[in-house]
Design an enzyme around this catalytic site. Sequence first.
Site, PDB file in Angstrom:
ATOM      1  N   GLY A  69       1.776  -9.889  -6.433  1.00  0.00           N
ATOM      2  CA  GLY A  69       3.095 -10.454  -6.214  1.00  0.00           C
ATOM      3  C   GLY A  69       3.010 -11.575  -5.204  1.00  0.00           C
ATOM      4  N   ARG A  70       4.155 -11.943  -4.658  1.00  0.00           N
ATOM      5  CA  ARG A  70       4.214 -13.070  -3.740  1.00  0.00           C
ATOM      6  C   ARG A  70       3.419 -12.822  -2.452  1.00  0.00           C
ATOM      7  NH1 ARG A  70       9.212 -12.395  -6.011  1.00  0.00           N
ATOM      8  NH2 ARG A  70      10.050 -14.147  -7.199  1.00  0.00           N
ATOM      9  N   ILE A  71       3.518 -11.588  -1.913  1.00  0.00           N
ATOM     10  CA  ILE A  71       2.795 -11.303  -0.666  1.00  0.00           C
ATOM     11  C   ILE A  71       1.299 -11.290  -0.910  1.00  0.00           C
ATOM     12  CG2 ILE A  71       2.414  -9.602   1.156  1.00  0.00           C
ATOM     13  CD1 ILE A  71       5.341  -8.793   0.884  1.00  0.00           C
ATOM     14  N   ARG A  95      -1.117  -5.509 -13.104  1.00  0.00           N
ATOM     15  CA  ARG A  95      -0.714  -5.431 -14.504  1.00  0.00           C
ATOM     16  C   ARG A  95      -1.323  -6.600 -15.276  1.00  0.00           C
ATOM     17  NH1 ARG A  95       5.647  -5.357 -14.090  1.00  0.00           N
ATOM     18  NH2 ARG A  95       5.072  -7.089 -12.708  1.00  0.00           N
ATOM     19  N   THR A 120       0.086  -2.280   3.807  1.00  0.00           N
ATOM     20  CA  THR A 120       1.302  -2.786   4.428  1.00  0.00           C
ATOM     21  C   THR A 120       2.463  -2.742   3.433  1.00  0.00           C
ATOM     22  OG1 THR A 120       0.671  -5.056   3.825  1.00  0.00           O
ATOM     23  CG2 THR A 120       0.092  -4.304   6.050  1.00  0.00           C
ATOM     24  N   ARG A 180       3.711   0.444   0.897  1.00  0.00           N
ATOM     25  CA  ARG A 180       4.438   1.703   1.005  1.00  0.00           C
ATOM     26  C   ARG A 180       3.431   2.854   0.991  1.00  0.00           C
ATOM     27  NH1 ARG A 180       7.683  -1.539   1.984  1.00  0.00           N
ATOM     28  NH2 ARG A 180       9.892  -1.667   1.377  1.00  0.00           N
ATOM     29  N   GLU A 228       9.192   8.073   7.972  1.00  0.00           N
ATOM     30  CA  GLU A 228       9.451   7.054   8.984  1.00  0.00           C
ATOM     31  C   GLU A 228      10.845   7.254   9.569  1.00  0.00           C
ATOM     32  OE1 GLU A 228       8.737   3.098   7.562  1.00  0.00           O
ATOM     33  OE2 GLU A 228       6.736   3.566   6.803  1.00  0.00           O
ATOM     34  N   HIS A 250       5.275   0.130  11.064  1.00  0.00           N
ATOM     35  CA  HIS A 250       6.017  -0.590  10.013  1.00  0.00           C
ATOM     36  C   HIS A 250       6.669  -1.864  10.567  1.00  0.00           C
ATOM     37  CE1 HIS A 250       8.195  -0.016   5.907  1.00  0.00           C
ATOM     38  NE2 HIS A 250       7.746  -1.250   6.081  1.00  0.00           N
TER      39      HIS A 250
END
Length: 327
Positions: free
Chosen positions: A153-155, A175, A234, A236, A265, A285
């Site tokens: 993804g973007r991160i 994917r 970083t 989940r 958390e 977090h």
Amino acid sequence: MNVTILDDYHDTLRTLACFAKLTDHKITIWNDHVQDIDVLAERLKETEALVLIRERTKIRGPLLERLPRLRLISQRSVWPHIDIDACSRLGIVVSSDARGDTPSYATAELTWGLILSAVRQIPQQAAALKAGRWQIGVGTTLRGKTLGLYGWGRIAHAVADYGRAFGVNVMVWAREASRERARQEGFAVAANKAALFEQSDVLSLHLRLVDATRHIVTAGDLARMKSTALLVNTSRAPLIEPGALVAALQAGRPGLAAVDVYEQEPLIDVADPLLLLPNVLATPHIGYVTREDYEFQFAEIFNQIVAYAAGTPINVVNPDVFGRARN
């Protein structure tokens, strides 16, 4: 509208420029964290719009049933902590932009901060120096090593771009469509999931937590990793099978972990097994916790409140609520 904001630990939101978007509303801000339903029901009894900071507080049916004035929940990112079905049944609109137009550069930066800190033993070396000890070990150079990214993804893309500057060999598994995008952008793609875990010197998780990805990293996956490898999470904690990471680290594969996310958390139990392991670097977090990221995120969250108040809700994740929405 009566707007309540939960879990603003450092009373930061009122200092943001975007907070002015709520000028026409009555705002109540809570800086502590509670999960007790009775306490929350009392705090939120007059609330019409509820602002959540990520998944810090779980909003389930038994609580929602006790909030007859609640009309809108506004947040950003995914919503595993919210009972969406109960919201729809009770006529509560949930607005959350889980897509966004830009990555969380703050999270990508923290990912690299954790990587560098773990492989160069920065926290341990700094603590030792303050304790009067000089050079307590030998670190690892990253240039030429393989950085595996699970997810694209973007991160993950931002982390990969930073990786090029450090001279690492980026390898992706995700994917099929995401793998093809990574390949077209010039990044290597692993032969399969097993190869990603076997060949990575650093493996960083960048998957959204949905039903299909929950516990997608198994004990068997971790056992494939090198004894010298570093696992970074970083994203989940529930991406990893419960208990698997602690057991794997105790067994020595991978040799190190750097984590920013946890099953429960806030994690305040200093006896938690993950925090007791010497080969774990743990942060609370803070991936998205920067002033710049807050400004970006809460501008959208507050825009959702303004849009709802104007009668044109946006980013609605439970469109089946329409026709039942509270007035």
